[in-house]
Design a protein around this motif. Structure first.
Motif, PDB file in Angstrom:
ATOM      1  N   GLY A 113       0.823  -1.211   0.000  1.00  8.66           N
ATOM      2  CA  GLY A 113       0.000   0.000   0.000  1.00  8.66           C
ATOM      3  C   GLY A 113       0.850   1.250   0.000  1.00  8.66           C
ATOM      4  N   PHE A 114       1.941   1.258   0.784  1.00  4.03           N
ATOM      5  CA  PHE A 114       2.806   2.440   0.840  1.00  4.03           C
ATOM      6  C   PHE A 114       3.574   2.649  -0.461  1.00  4.03           C
ATOM      7  CE2 PHE A 114       2.421   1.872   5.521  1.00  4.03           C
ATOM      8  CZ  PHE A 114       2.013   3.164   5.833  1.00  4.03           C
ATOM      9  N   THR A 115       3.867   1.566  -1.167  1.00  2.00           N
ATOM     10  CA  THR A 115       4.659   1.669  -2.398  1.00  2.00           C
ATOM     11  C   THR A 115       3.795   1.689  -3.659  1.00  2.00           C
ATOM     12  OG1 THR A 115       4.920  -0.743  -2.385  1.00  2.00           O
ATOM     13  CG2 THR A 115       6.683   0.570  -1.383  1.00  2.00           C
ATOM     14  N   GLY A 116       2.487   1.554  -3.507  1.00  5.63           N
ATOM     15  CA  GLY A 116       1.574   1.601  -4.654  1.00  5.63           C
ATOM     16  C   GLY A 116       1.657   0.393  -5.564  1.00  5.63           C
ATOM     17  N   ARG A 117       2.090  -0.753  -5.034  1.00  6.08           N
ATOM     18  CA  ARG A 117       2.240  -1.964  -5.853  1.00  6.08           C
ATOM     19  C   ARG A 117       0.940  -2.778  -5.816  1.00  6.08           C
ATOM     20  NH1 ARG A 117       8.361  -4.209  -4.608  1.00  6.08           N
ATOM     21  NH2 ARG A 117       9.468  -2.215  -4.867  1.00  6.08           N
ATOM     22  N   ILE A 118       0.000  -2.388  -6.650  1.00  3.29           N
ATOM     23  CA  ILE A 118      -1.328  -3.021  -6.637  1.00  3.29           C
ATOM     24  C   ILE A 118      -1.259  -4.462  -7.124  1.00  3.29           C
ATOM     25  CG2 ILE A 118      -3.673  -2.921  -7.574  1.00  3.29           C
ATOM     26  CD1 ILE A 118      -3.322   0.128  -7.759  1.00  3.29           C
ATOM     27  N   ASP A 119      -0.658  -4.682  -8.267  1.00  2.00           N
ATOM     28  CA  ASP A 119      -0.595  -6.046  -8.824  1.00  2.00           C
ATOM     29  C   ASP A 119       0.166  -6.998  -7.898  1.00  2.00           C
ATOM     30  OD1 ASP A 119      -1.999  -5.183 -11.009  1.00  2.00           O
ATOM     31  OD2 ASP A 119      -0.214  -4.850 -12.250  1.00  2.00           O
ATOM     32  N   GLU A 120       1.265  -6.487  -7.330  1.00  2.00           N
ATOM     33  CA  GLU A 120       2.064  -7.316  -6.433  1.00  2.00           C
ATOM     34  C   GLU A 120       1.271  -7.670  -5.169  1.00  2.00           C
ATOM     35  OE1 GLU A 120       6.470  -7.140  -4.282  1.00  2.00           O
ATOM     36  OE2 GLU A 120       5.997  -5.785  -5.963  1.00  2.00           O
ATOM     37  N   GLY A 121       0.493  -6.694  -4.683  1.00  2.00           N
ATOM     38  CA  GLY A 121      -0.332  -6.938  -3.508  1.00  2.00           C
ATOM     39  C   GLY A 121      -1.369  -8.023  -3.751  1.00  2.00           C
ATOM     40  N   PHE A 122      -2.034  -7.959  -4.908  1.00  2.00           N
ATOM     41  CA  PHE A 122      -3.027  -8.987  -5.234  1.00  2.00           C
ATOM     42  C   PHE A 122      -2.374 -10.348  -5.462  1.00  2.00           C
ATOM     43  CE2 PHE A 122      -6.008  -5.504  -5.966  1.00  2.00           C
ATOM     44  CZ  PHE A 122      -7.193  -6.068  -5.505  1.00  2.00           C
ATOM     45  N   HIS A 123      -1.138 -10.338  -5.982  1.00  2.00           N
ATOM     46  CA  HIS A 123      -0.419 -11.601  -6.165  1.00  2.00           C
ATOM     47  C   HIS A 123      -0.143 -12.255  -4.811  1.00  2.00           C
ATOM     48  CE1 HIS A 123       2.338 -14.566  -7.850  1.00  2.00           C
ATOM     49  NE2 HIS A 123       3.190 -14.234  -6.892  1.00  2.00           N
ATOM     50  N   TYR A 124       0.311 -11.454  -3.851  1.00  2.00           N
ATOM     51  CA  TYR A 124       0.556 -12.005  -2.515  1.00  2.00           C
ATOM     52  C   TYR A 124      -0.733 -12.546  -1.900  1.00  2.00           C
ATOM     53  CZ  TYR A 124       5.210  -9.832  -2.516  1.00  2.00           C
ATOM     54  OH  TYR A 124       6.513  -9.498  -2.803  1.00  2.00           O
ATOM     55  N   LEU A 125      -1.832 -11.800  -2.091  1.00  2.00           N
ATOM     56  CA  LEU A 125      -3.114 -12.204  -1.500  1.00  2.00           C
ATOM     57  C   LEU A 125      -3.652 -13.486  -2.124  1.00  2.00           C
ATOM     58  CD1 LEU A 125      -5.496 -11.287   0.442  1.00  2.00           C
ATOM     59  CD2 LEU A 125      -6.550 -10.372  -1.635  1.00  2.00           C
ATOM     60  N   ASN A 126      -3.637 -13.550  -3.442  1.00  2.00           N
ATOM     61  CA  ASN A 126      -4.300 -14.652  -4.155  1.00  2.00           C
ATOM     62  C   ASN A 126      -3.411 -15.846  -4.439  1.00  2.00           C
ATOM     63  OD1 ASN A 126      -6.751 -13.180  -4.339  1.00  2.00           O
ATOM     64  ND2 ASN A 126      -5.954 -12.060  -6.119  1.00  2.00           N
ATOM     65  N   ASN A 127      -2.100 -15.642  -4.448  1.00  2.00           N
ATOM     66  CA  ASN A 127      -1.203 -16.742  -4.820  1.00  2.00           C
ATOM     67  C   ASN A 127      -0.244 -17.148  -3.699  1.00  2.00           C
ATOM     68  OD1 ASN A 127      -1.578 -14.960  -7.601  1.00  2.00           O
ATOM     69  ND2 ASN A 127      -1.755 -17.160  -7.927  1.00  2.00           N
ATOM     70  N   THR A 128       0.585 -16.181  -3.258  1.00  2.00           N
ATOM     71  CA  THR A 128       1.634 -16.517  -2.299  1.00  2.00           C
ATOM     72  C   THR A 128       1.058 -17.048  -0.989  1.00  2.00           C
ATOM     73  OG1 THR A 128       2.917 -14.700  -3.259  1.00  2.00           O
ATOM     74  CG2 THR A 128       3.758 -15.697  -1.226  1.00  2.00           C
ATOM     75  N   MET A 129      -0.005 -16.395  -0.494  1.00  2.00           N
ATOM     76  CA  MET A 129      -0.597 -16.852   0.769  1.00  2.00           C
ATOM     77  C   MET A 129      -1.146 -18.266   0.626  1.00  2.00           C
ATOM     78  SD  MET A 129      -2.487 -13.466   2.342  1.00  2.00           S
ATOM     79  CE  MET A 129      -2.914 -14.332   3.850  1.00  2.00           C
ATOM     80  N   ARG A 130      -1.770 -18.553  -0.507  1.00  2.00           N
ATOM     81  CA  ARG A 130      -2.311 -19.902  -0.728  1.00  2.00           C
ATOM     82  C   ARG A 130      -1.196 -20.940  -0.783  1.00  2.00           C
ATOM     83  NH1 ARG A 130      -7.606 -18.409   0.127  1.00  2.00           N
ATOM     84  NH2 ARG A 130      -8.210 -16.760  -1.308  1.00  2.00           N
ATOM     85  N   GLU A 131      -0.055 -20.552  -1.385  1.00  2.00           N
ATOM     86  CA  GLU A 131       1.076 -21.483  -1.480  1.00  2.00           C
ATOM     87  C   GLU A 131       1.554 -21.922  -0.092  1.00  2.00           C
ATOM     88  OE1 GLU A 131       4.132 -19.609  -3.736  1.00  2.00           O
ATOM     89  OE2 GLU A 131       2.896 -19.402  -5.548  1.00  2.00           O
ATOM     90  N   PHE A 132       1.466 -21.012   0.875  1.00  2.00           N
ATOM     91  CA  PHE A 132       1.909 -21.332   2.233  1.00  2.00           C
ATOM     92  C   PHE A 132       0.768 -21.824   3.120  1.00  2.00           C
ATOM     93  CE2 PHE A 132       5.367 -18.473   0.875  1.00  2.00           C
ATOM     94  CZ  PHE A 132       6.459 -19.235   1.238  1.00  2.00           C
ATOM     95  N   GLY A 133      -0.389 -22.063   2.510  1.00  2.00           N
ATOM     96  CA  GLY A 133      -1.516 -22.614   3.266  1.00  2.00           C
ATOM     97  C   GLY A 133      -2.130 -21.645   4.258  1.00  2.00           C
ATOM     98  N   ILE A 134      -2.055 -20.348   3.965  1.00  2.00           N
ATOM     99  CA  ILE A 134      -2.600 -19.320   4.864  1.00  2.00           C
ATOM    100  C   ILE A 134      -3.884 -18.762   4.267  1.00  2.00           C
ATOM    101  CG2 ILE A 134      -2.169 -17.095   5.972  1.00  2.00           C
ATOM    102  CD1 ILE A 134       0.854 -17.774   5.759  1.00  2.00           C
ATOM    103  N   GLU A 135      -4.954 -18.853   5.019  1.00  2.00           N
ATOM    104  CA  GLU A 135      -6.245 -18.343   4.571  1.00  2.00           C
ATOM    105  C   GLU A 135      -6.331 -16.841   4.876  1.00  2.00           C
ATOM    106  OE1 GLU A 135      -9.757 -18.707   2.591  1.00  2.00           O
ATOM    107  OE2 GLU A 135      -8.341 -20.350   2.972  1.00  2.00           O
ATOM    108  N   PRO A 136      -6.567 -15.990   3.847  1.00  2.00           N
ATOM    109  CA  PRO A 136      -6.654 -14.543   4.105  1.00  2.00           C
ATOM    110  C   PRO A 136      -7.777 -14.209   5.074  1.00  2.00           C
ATOM    111  CG  PRO A 136      -6.480 -14.998   1.752  1.00  2.00           C
ATOM    112  CD  PRO A 136      -6.714 -16.308   2.419  1.00  2.00           C
TER     113      PRO A 136
END
Length: 476
Positions: free
Chosen positions: A420-443
């Motif tokens: 949010g501070f760096t304005g990285r919208i696509d990267e933020g959604f990638h972490y939410l939808n992909n990276t978190m799932r890879e580590f088995g973490i439910e948002p």
């Protein structure tokens, strides 16, 4: 001269030297051939109980005939001395080599080994054998089975065994209570407590029972239940025990009952570093930061040596009121006694520095910490994000992944805030939808809130509203 009685005396006294002399006498008097099963079992038991497992195993492997006692003695020795995995293998060999079936003592030993190794599937197989053979009706086996399920996080199955015959004793309940406390599954706590009140009178409670009960009451933050338990504990007469006293202080602290906590603390005849740390922690949790620091001065006056957890509490108290001067003196003291490299202490130092705005100092402590855990990484990521340093936070997150440290739920709150501070919208959604799932973490709510903030900071208010409407979570 009864050599069997002498061997037993050597075992009871843990006198290996005396036991070896009896072993030597048996050998020279030709009473220790491969066919002398009873004598060999006694010597194996001696070496096992005294911790000389290599000698015990040599004798065991040389036996021409082995009976159920031979297998039981060597298994008990391995379990007692922290080599539980050997017990599982020996149990398999007992079936295949000698075609022997476990008795209730051996089954309890194998179940305890499954508990230590976290082998839930093997433990379930033992459960099945116990049902089939009827051994489950022995109290030893039932208690070991409840302990196995409790330690392997299957609390519901532990309670299912608890409900089965024979009648549960205090050891059974101690296992379930400890499992509930260790694994944080409080949903069944009320049921277990009610059953224990019915089946086990309070005069049967021991120190372990009381400590676990206070721990559960503290987790539930139920001061009424805690007071009821406290009254029963007083009737048992173990309330003066140091461990019970510390647990009582901790329970009242977590329940927010500071006046009761103080009365219990002042009534204790003996106090050690655990007791003092318990009251300091209670003041910290209830945001009486200055009182925690004040009590530490009294602890010093009474010449009680603080441990790493004591210093962690004090540093977090300094962070709570930005007492940088006091925190710096604690830091110097930690340097002097060589405790600054402890992970718990280092994390508290990082937290204090970040709360006081000393970003570079926090980074120095972090870099000098040899054993970083997930909390260390989370503190730096969240700290950088809190102070608006998004790039630095994301760089630390990449280092965390390179270091093979698994992120947690909290990690991604800091990461998404940094996006949010760096304005990285696509990267933020990638972490939410992909990276978190890879580590088995439910948002969760915190992560979705960060995404709303990310879109809002980028001026995409319509997208933020659409995002909120498309996620079926309860917004605050």
């Amino acid at each position: 001269m009864d050599l069997q009685k002498l061997l037993k005396a050597a075992v009871d006294a843990k006198n290996l030297k005396f036991g070896k002399s009896i072993h030597a006498h048996l050998v020279v008097s030709s009473q220790f051939s491969r066919d002398h099963v009873i004598e060999r079992n006694s010597v194996i038991n001696l070496y096992s109980k005294c911790g000389d497992m290599s000698s015990a195993r040599q004798l065991f492997d040389k036996m021409r005939k082995k009976n159920i006692v031979s297998w039981g003695s060597i298994m008990a020795g391995y379990l007692q001395h922290g080599r539980a995995s050997e017990v599982i293998e020996l149990c398999r060999n007992m079936f295949t080599e000698d075609k022997l079936c476990p008795n209730h003592y051996i089954l309890a030993t194998v179940l305890s080994s499954c508990s230590h190794c976290g082998l839930l599937d093997e433990g379930k197989q033992c459960h099945g054998y116990g049902l089939k053979s009827g051994l489950i009706f022995h109290q030893y086996v039932k208690n070991a089975l409840v302990y196995m399920y409790s330690m392997c996080t299957d609390i519901k199955e532990a309670i299912s065994v608890l409900d089965s015959p024979p009648r549960s004793d205090i050891c059974t309940y101690n296992s379930v209570l400890n499992g509930i406390l260790v694994h944080g599954d409080l949903t069944e706590a009320w049921y277990v407590l009610h059953r224990m009140m019915v089946e086990c009178k309070y005069d049967a409670w021991d120190v372990i029972t009381c400590v676990d009960l206070f721990g559960i009451c503290g987790r539930l933050k139920d001061s009424i239940l805690g007071k009821q338990v406290h009254c029963r504990v007083i009737k048992t007469g173990v309330d003066c025990n140091l461990f019970v006293g510390s647990a009582t202080v901790d329970m009242y602290g977590k329940s927010g009952e500071i006046s009761y906590m103080r009365k219990v603390f002042d009534s204790l005849q003996t106090k050690n570093e655990v007791t003092w740390t318990a009251i300091l922690t209670a003041y910290l949790q209830n945001e009486f930061f200055e009182e925690a620091l004040k009590q530490f001065l009294q602890m010093d006056l009474e010449r009680v040596v603080p441990n790493e957890y004591t210093f962690a509490v004090l540093l977090n108290s300094c962070a709570g009121i930005s007492a940088l001067g006091y925190g710096s003196s604690l830091h110097a003291r930690l340097e002097k006694i060589g405790m600054k490299d402890d992970t718990v202490v280092a994390n508290a130092l990082i937290h204090m520095c970040l709360r006081c705005g000393l970003i570079e100092e926090a980074n120095i402590v972090f870099r000098n910490t040899s054993h970083r855990d997930v909390i260390s990484w989370n503190l730096m990521i969240s700290g950088y994000s809190f102070h608006g340093l998004g790039e630095e936070a994301l760089n630390v997150f990449q280092e965390m992944l390179v270091a093979k440290q698994k992120p947690s739920y909290v990690t991604f709150v800091g990461v998404l805030s940094a996006c949010g501070f760096t304005g990285r919208i696509d990267e933020g959604f990638h972490y939410l939808n992909n990276t978190m799932r890879e580590f088995g973490i439910e948002p969760g709510l915190e992560h979705y809130t960060c995404i709303v903030g990310l879109l809002g900071r980028a001026g995409k208010l319509n997208e933020a509203m659409d995002f909120m409407g498309s996620n079926p979570i309860k917004w605050d």
